[in-house]
Design a protein around this motif. Structure first.
Motif, PDB file in Angstrom:
ATOM      1  N   ARG A   1      -0.487   4.122   3.116  1.00 56.61           N
ATOM      2  CA  ARG A   1      -1.000   5.842   2.575  1.00 56.61           C
ATOM      3  C   ARG A   1      -2.517   5.756   2.530  1.00 56.61           C
ATOM      4  O   ARG A   1      -2.883   4.634   2.220  1.00 56.61           O
ATOM      5  N   TYR A   2      -3.216   6.671   2.028  1.00 59.17           N
ATOM      6  CA  TYR A   2      -4.089   6.861   1.627  1.00 59.17           C
ATOM      7  C   TYR A   2      -4.040   6.499   0.083  1.00 59.17           C
ATOM      8  O   TYR A   2      -3.300   7.254  -0.789  1.00 59.17           O
ATOM      9  N   VAL A   3      -4.496   6.032  -0.782  1.00 55.81           N
ATOM     10  CA  VAL A   3      -5.044   5.224  -1.989  1.00 55.81           C
ATOM     11  C   VAL A   3      -6.246   5.048  -2.459  1.00 55.81           C
ATOM     12  O   VAL A   3      -7.220   4.957  -1.661  1.00 55.81           O
ATOM     13  N   VAL A   4      -6.147   6.003  -3.709  1.00 52.48           N
ATOM     14  CA  VAL A   4      -8.138   6.435  -3.702  1.00 52.48           C
ATOM     15  C   VAL A   4      -7.952   6.457  -5.335  1.00 52.48           C
ATOM     16  O   VAL A   4      -6.593   6.538  -6.059  1.00 52.48           O
TER      17      VAL A   4
ATOM     18  N   ILE B   1       1.087  -1.205  -0.173  1.00 55.59           N
ATOM     19  CA  ILE B   1      -0.081  -0.396  -0.366  1.00 55.59           C
ATOM     20  C   ILE B   1       0.508   1.404   0.003  1.00 55.59           C
ATOM     21  O   ILE B   1       0.773   2.279  -0.411  1.00 55.59           O
ATOM     22  N   SER B   2       1.509   0.957   0.615  1.00 58.73           N
ATOM     23  CA  SER B   2       2.678   2.250   0.812  1.00 58.73           C
ATOM     24  C   SER B   2       3.587   2.473  -0.338  1.00 58.73           C
ATOM     25  O   SER B   2       4.439   3.773  -0.442  1.00 58.73           O
ATOM     26  N   ALA B   3       3.362   1.947  -1.004  1.00 60.64           N
ATOM     27  CA  ALA B   3       4.099   2.640  -2.824  1.00 60.64           C
ATOM     28  C   ALA B   3       3.661   3.216  -3.511  1.00 60.64           C
ATOM     29  O   ALA B   3       4.096   4.039  -4.460  1.00 60.64           O
ATOM     30  N   HIS B   4       2.563   3.849  -3.081  1.00 64.17           N
ATOM     31  CA  HIS B   4       1.823   4.194  -3.346  1.00 64.17           C
ATOM     32  C   HIS B   4       2.101   5.414  -2.849  1.00 64.17           C
ATOM     33  O   HIS B   4       2.118   5.693  -1.882  1.00 64.17           O
ATOM     34  N   PRO B   5       2.856   7.010  -3.615  1.00 59.54           N
ATOM     35  CA  PRO B   5       2.304   8.117  -3.232  1.00 59.54           C
ATOM     36  C   PRO B   5       1.231   8.911  -2.404  1.00 59.54           C
ATOM     37  O   PRO B   5       0.410   8.850  -2.988  1.00 59.54           O
ATOM     38  N   ARG B   6       2.049   9.424  -2.087  1.00 61.98           N
ATOM     39  CA  ARG B   6       0.818  10.485  -0.670  1.00 61.98           C
ATOM     40  C   ARG B   6       0.131  11.020  -2.318  1.00 61.98           C
ATOM     41  O   ARG B   6       0.584  12.050  -3.303  1.00 61.98           O
TER      42      ARG B   6
END
Length: 186
Positions: free
Chosen positions: A134-137, A85-90
């Motif tokens: 990280r928030y992923v949407v 999940i944290s692989a996605h940027p903020r």
């Protein structure tokens, strides 16, 4: 512009070539690549949407059965989940942040400095509420205001297991969108 190989070519390619495809569909992430190579790549799928939805299914199993999964396969599931999940940027990452080509394009539409400041505040609050995530949407088609409301609602809900599932769902929705942009007919 990069174009995905056919699904048959993908299945027959080397691990390194498969990693390149996976990195285009999802954010580059060694943990996700390891997970896909270990548990998904040899399963049955005939298209990229089937492949991506198989990834979604297996990630959901990882979230719901992480204790069993970890013991059975010899690794710490929460750490793996957080890494993926944290692989996605903020969301609204500063312009100085190194983003994948796809993330840079997706985030370009989020607005100016005021929006970046608000997103930075929300990212900080989100990451305090859900340490390691990280928030992923899936941004496509959502207004900035809808994204802000979604992020605030998810923070207020404060349910980490549901948050992991929603992050994985968003990652896979993003991957389906990227596949379409890279020449796959959905």
């Amino acid at each position: 512009m990069y174009q995905l190989p056919s699904i048959k070519e993908f299945r027959a390619s080397s691990s390194e070539e498969q990693k390149e495809v996976i990195d285009h569909l999802f954010e580059p992430c060694d943990s996700l690549n390891w997970f896909i190579q270990s548990f998904i790549i040899r399963k049955k799928y005939e298209s990229y949407p089937e492949f991506i939805n198989l990834v979604r299914y297996e990630l959901e199993i990882l979230v719901h059965r992480n204790g069993f999964f970890a013991v059975r396969n010899g690794f710490e599931a929460n750490s793996l989940i957080n890494d993926i999940i944290s692989a996605h940027p903020r969301l609204g990452a500063p312009k100085t942040t190194k983003l994948s080509e796809h993330s840079a394009e997706e985030q370009r539409k989020l607005g100016g400095e005021e929006m970046q400041k608000r997103l930075a505040e929300l990212n900080e609050k989100y990451e305090k509420t859900f340490p390691g995530l990280r928030y992923v949407v899936f941004v496509n088609g959502r207004s900035r205001d809808e994204i802000i409301v979604n992020m605030e609602d998810r923070i207020k809900r404060n349910n980490i297991e549901l948050e992991k599932k929603e992050a994985f769902d968003a990652m896979c929705d993003i991957a389906l969108d990227r596949a379409a942009k890279l020449g796959v007919k959905l």
